[in-house]
Design an enzyme around this catalytic site. Structure first.
Site, PDB file in Angstrom:
ATOM      1  N   GLY A 102       1.178  -1.484  -0.203  1.00 13.70           N
ATOM      2  CA  GLY A 102       0.095   0.481   0.178  1.00 13.70           C
ATOM      3  C   GLY A 102       0.899   0.873  -0.010  1.00 13.70           C
ATOM      4  O   GLY A 102       0.421   2.221  -0.034  1.00 13.70           O
ATOM      5  N   GLU A 145      -3.779  -2.009  -3.492  1.00 11.08           N
ATOM      6  CA  GLU A 145      -5.166  -1.154  -2.515  1.00 11.08           C
ATOM      7  C   GLU A 145      -4.559   0.022  -3.483  1.00 11.08           C
ATOM      8  O   GLU A 145      -4.004   0.560  -3.323  1.00 11.08           O
ATOM      9  CB  GLU A 145      -3.542  -1.431  -1.328  1.00 11.08           C
ATOM     10  CG  GLU A 145      -3.482  -2.687  -0.541  1.00 11.08           C
ATOM     11  CD  GLU A 145      -2.804  -1.716   0.510  1.00 11.08           C
ATOM     12  OE1 GLU A 145      -3.031  -0.919   1.130  1.00 11.08           O
ATOM     13  OE2 GLU A 145      -2.235  -2.813   1.203  1.00 11.08           O
TER      14      GLU A 145
END
Ligand SMILES: *[C@@H]1O[C@H](CO)[C@@H](O)[C@H](O)[C@H]1NC(C)=O
Ligand SMILES: *[C@@H]1O[C@H](CO)[C@@H](O)[C@H](O)[C@H]1NC(C)=O
Ligand SMILES: *[C@@H]1O[C@H](CO)[C@@H](O)[C@H](O)[C@H]1NC(C)=O
Ligand SMILES: *[C@@H]1O[C@H](CO)[C@@H](O)[C@H](O)[C@H]1NC(C)=O
Ligand SMILES: *[C@@H]1O[C@H](CO)[C@@H](O)[C@H](O)[C@H]1NC(C)=O
Ligand SMILES: *[C@@H]1O[C@H](CO)[C@@H](O)[C@H](O)[C@H]1NC(C)=O
Length: 376
Positions: A102, A145
């Site tokens: 992420g 993500e």
């Protein structure tokens, strides 16, 4: 030897074999997991692997030109030796190579562009299987993500379906045990109303790692002005985002509870209180009290508490810990929150739990130990 004794011996032998069998299969019915991150400053050799059934090695990268999975040359020794390293303290621990992460939007863009075309998906899938096998991992974990349009979600589903077919084929061809397939996903079955492809997830993945944290953070515009429980399990008002709502949404969307693994944060967020005397949940605040994003590892929170004589509170209604000293306020998960969440996971019939990340635990493994003991 009488025939009676012999019968007894045979009976005992079969009982023993049955118990060994039972032990092997129960080893695969729970995920007691944790991520290890290459840049944490925490060597993989220091992990107490006896507390875990699965360890995730994070992160391999996605080449934006070839769509192949790569590991930087400075990481290749750590990654290729990861399985052997962590198996020294627990020979039966399973390892998964985590891809993506992420950290930045570029990775999400590359995932989206990879998943959009068959030849790119094939390049990604083949290279990830090759890399996982050549480094002796037991599985692959996708960390995109996030897929954030309906097209991305559809393509994510196609990617998972093709990936399952490819690992099944590879297993048949090589004769090796099939690679495990997992993915780290948003806390909810929809990403801000964009639904995850439940059927492909259900048919193709061994499980999902539900990132049930980062609900409130001190550096974010949405929550910098008030303290908040960063990873509460329950809400007291409808607007309060929480783990139970997320897990419930996955189950209601049709995913079996036994494919869901609950995420536990081994870090918290520090807010600067506007008024030292107002130090509850949702108290007025003004951004991060520590660093630029306000995040702080559990082990550093424990040091902060012991060195500063800090007040600590456990709120069992929402399931969060927090502590405060002067105008510094930190929301986090301590052993009470971890224990309550693991009990919840077990009671809901989930497959297990994982933490991000193993280096955040304290020097006595307080959180990992609590989680493992609570599950039993
Ligand atoms: C984001 O990730 C890409 C791909 O891994 C990398 O090339 C780039 O340097 C990263 N950017 C930042 C700001 O970290
Ligand atoms: C199945 O595996 C073989 C051997 O690795 C490979 O040549 C073939 O392309 C694979 N087929 C599919 C559909 O992935
Ligand atoms: C956060 O708020 C500031 C000030 O209002 C604004 O300049 C900035 O663009 C906002 N950032 C995000 C990500 O919304
Ligand atoms: C908690 O949130 C759920 C939705 O996530 C909502 O249905 C429920 O009413 C909320 N509980 C309270 C006490 O507001
Ligand atoms: C104790 O608090 C002070 C002031 O907030 C801070 O500078 C210091 O780092 C804290 N101690 C620890 C161990 O975090
Ligand atoms: C827990 O936090 C909620 C606010 O989210 C509050 O209403 C409740 O009184 C707190 N419970 C305790 C025991 O402090």
């Amino acid at each position: 030897m009488s025939s009676k004794t012999k019968t007894l011996q045979i009976f005992l032998l079969y009982t023993l074999l049955f118990l060994i069998q039972l032990n092997v299969s129960s080893g695969q019915t729970v995920v007691k997991g944790a991520y290890w991150y290459w840049d944490s400053g925490f060597p993989a050799s220091s992990i107490d692997s006896s507390l875990f059934t699965h360890l995730f090695c994070a992160f391999a990268n996605l080449d934006p030109n070839t769509y192949q999975v790569t590991v930087t040359s400075s990481n290749s020794a750590q990654f290729s030796g990861f399985t052997q390293t962590v198996q020294q303290k627990n020979p039966s621990v399973k390892t998964l190579l985590s891809i993506g992460g992420g950290g930045n939007d570029t990775i999400a863009d590359t995932f989206a562009s990879m998943a959009s075309q068959p030849s790119r998906r094939k390049s990604f899938i083949d290279s990830s299987i090759n890399l996982a096998r050549s480094y002796n991992f037991h599985g692959i974990d996708l960390d995109w993500e996030y897929p954030d349009t309906t097209t991305h979600m559809t393509n994510f589903g196609t990617l998972l379906t093709e990936m399952r077919a490819a690992v099944a084929n590879e297993s048949q061809t090589s004769g090796n045990t099939e690679l495990l397939l997992a993915a780290a996903v948003f806390h909810s079955a929809d990403y801000y109303t964009i639904n995850y492809p439940i059927e492909s997830i259900s048919n193709s993945l061994d499980w999902i790692n539900v990132m049930a944290y980062d609900f409130y953070g001190s550096a974010w515009n949405s929550s910098r002005a008030r303290t908040g429980p960063p990873a509460a399990l329950y809400n007291v008002t409808a607007s309060q985002v929480n783990g139970d709502a997320g897990i419930t949404s996955w189950i209601e969307a049709g995913l079996g509870a036994d494919k869901i693994v609950l995420g536990l944060p081994f870090y918290g967020y520090a807010w600067r209180l506007l008024n030292a005397d107002e130090h509850g949940l949702f108290a007025p605040a003004d951004g991060p009290a520590i660093g630029t994003d306000g995040s702080i590892n559990y082990k550093d929170i424990r040091d902060f508490i012991s060195q500063n004589g800090t007040q600590t509170v456990y709120n069992a209604t929402v399931v969060t810990n927090y502590c405060y000293s002067g105008t510094t306020w930190i929301g986090y998960d301590d052993t009470e929150s971890i224990s309550a969440k693991v009990s919840y996971a077990k009671q809901k019939g989930l497959l297990g739990y994982f933490s991000w990340q193993v280096s955040g635990d304290d020097n006595n493994w307080a959180l990992s130990q609590t989680a493992s003991t609570t599950w039993g």
